[in-house]
Design a protein around this motif. Sequence first.
Motif, PDB file in Angstrom:
ATOM      1  N   ARG A  67       0.870  -1.171   0.000  1.00 29.21           N
ATOM      2  CA  ARG A  67       0.000   0.000   0.000  1.00 29.21           C
ATOM      3  C   ARG A  67       0.909   1.222   0.000  1.00 29.21           C
ATOM      4  O   ARG A  67       1.666   1.437   0.946  1.00 29.21           O
ATOM      5  CB  ARG A  67      -0.899  -0.014   1.242  1.00 29.21           C
ATOM      6  N   GLY A  69       1.544   5.548  -1.509  1.00 27.55           N
ATOM      7  CA  GLY A  69       0.896   6.796  -1.882  1.00 27.55           C
ATOM      8  C   GLY A  69       0.808   6.940  -3.395  1.00 27.55           C
ATOM      9  O   GLY A  69       1.603   6.351  -4.133  1.00 27.55           O
ATOM     10  N   ARG A  70      -0.140   7.732  -3.833  1.00 25.39           N
ATOM     11  CA  ARG A  70      -0.312   7.940  -5.284  1.00 25.39           C
ATOM     12  C   ARG A  70       0.915   8.579  -5.915  1.00 25.39           C
ATOM     13  O   ARG A  70       1.235   8.300  -7.073  1.00 25.39           O
ATOM     14  CB  ARG A  70      -1.553   8.765  -5.570  1.00 25.39           C
ATOM     15  N   ASP A  71       1.617   9.434  -5.185  1.00 27.17           N
ATOM     16  CA  ASP A  71       2.839  10.039  -5.726  1.00 27.17           C
ATOM     17  C   ASP A  71       3.901   8.972  -5.978  1.00 27.17           C
ATOM     18  O   ASP A  71       4.616   9.036  -6.980  1.00 27.17           O
ATOM     19  CB  ASP A  71       3.389  11.106  -4.781  1.00 27.17           C
ATOM     20  N   GLU A  72       4.005   8.006  -5.078  1.00 22.61           N
ATOM     21  CA  GLU A  72       4.952   6.901  -5.284  1.00 22.61           C
ATOM     22  C   GLU A  72       4.566   6.079  -6.511  1.00 22.61           C
ATOM     23  O   GLU A  72       5.424   5.638  -7.268  1.00 22.61           O
ATOM     24  CB  GLU A  72       4.996   5.995  -4.059  1.00 22.61           C
ATOM     25  N   THR A 113      -6.832   4.489   1.992  1.00 21.08           N
ATOM     26  CA  THR A 113      -7.362   5.852   1.962  1.00 21.08           C
ATOM     27  C   THR A 113      -7.421   6.317   0.505  1.00 21.08           C
ATOM     28  O   THR A 113      -6.850   5.681  -0.392  1.00 21.08           O
ATOM     29  CB  THR A 113      -6.486   6.814   2.786  1.00 21.08           C
ATOM     30  N   ASP A 115      -5.859   8.562  -0.956  1.00 19.53           N
ATOM     31  CA  ASP A 115      -4.562   8.922  -1.543  1.00 19.53           C
ATOM     32  C   ASP A 115      -3.585   7.749  -1.581  1.00 19.53           C
ATOM     33  O   ASP A 115      -2.401   7.925  -1.834  1.00 19.53           O
ATOM     34  CB  ASP A 115      -3.948  10.113  -0.804  1.00 19.53           C
ATOM     35  N   GLU A 116      -4.085   6.538  -1.363  1.00 17.04           N
ATOM     36  CA  GLU A 116      -3.242   5.338  -1.419  1.00 17.04           C
ATOM     37  C   GLU A 116      -3.625   4.476  -2.615  1.00 17.04           C
ATOM     38  O   GLU A 116      -4.769   4.462  -3.047  1.00 17.04           O
ATOM     39  CB  GLU A 116      -3.395   4.516  -0.145  1.00 17.04           C
ATOM     40  N   THR A 117      -2.652   3.757  -3.093  1.00 18.80           N
ATOM     41  CA  THR A 117      -2.858   2.823  -4.192  1.00 18.80           C
ATOM     42  C   THR A 117      -2.120   1.533  -3.867  1.00 18.80           C
ATOM     43  O   THR A 117      -1.288   1.489  -2.964  1.00 18.80           O
ATOM     44  CB  THR A 117      -2.382   3.448  -5.520  1.00 18.80           C
TER      45      THR A 117
END
Length: 129
Positions: A67, A69-72, A113, A115-117
């Motif tokens: 899991r 973050g979207r930025d990652e 959440t 903002d998580e992927t």
Amino acid sequence: MTSDTTIDTGEAPITGAVVERVARGVAPDASAIADALLALNAELLGRHGSLERTADYVTVDGTRAYRIGRDEWTALLDAFEFDESMATALRLAHTEQARLLFATAVDADDRFTSDETGVVVGIDTAEQF
């Protein structure tokens, strides 16, 4: 494609059923998504170490789900030239498969959440390196 067959995802640790569900809501078709998943999977195999240090993860049946973050996620895709619709399809497929794995793991927090992927990578092949 008939209803009793699913798309073959080859070595990618995303099930054909997940790919087909994602393909219903995005522009790329299931075959194109499966091909892109294979290309992405080859890159992800070498990323276990960095993902383990920075992300929550579970391991289920030889597959690890992270899991992040979207930025990652966006940074992971930087090495590829996927168009926006394919990048979205890949994110959705990985996140759905990761959620399924987190849900089946014992004592894992399966809530993502907004903002998580998810990132899903087979571990049996990667551990040979």
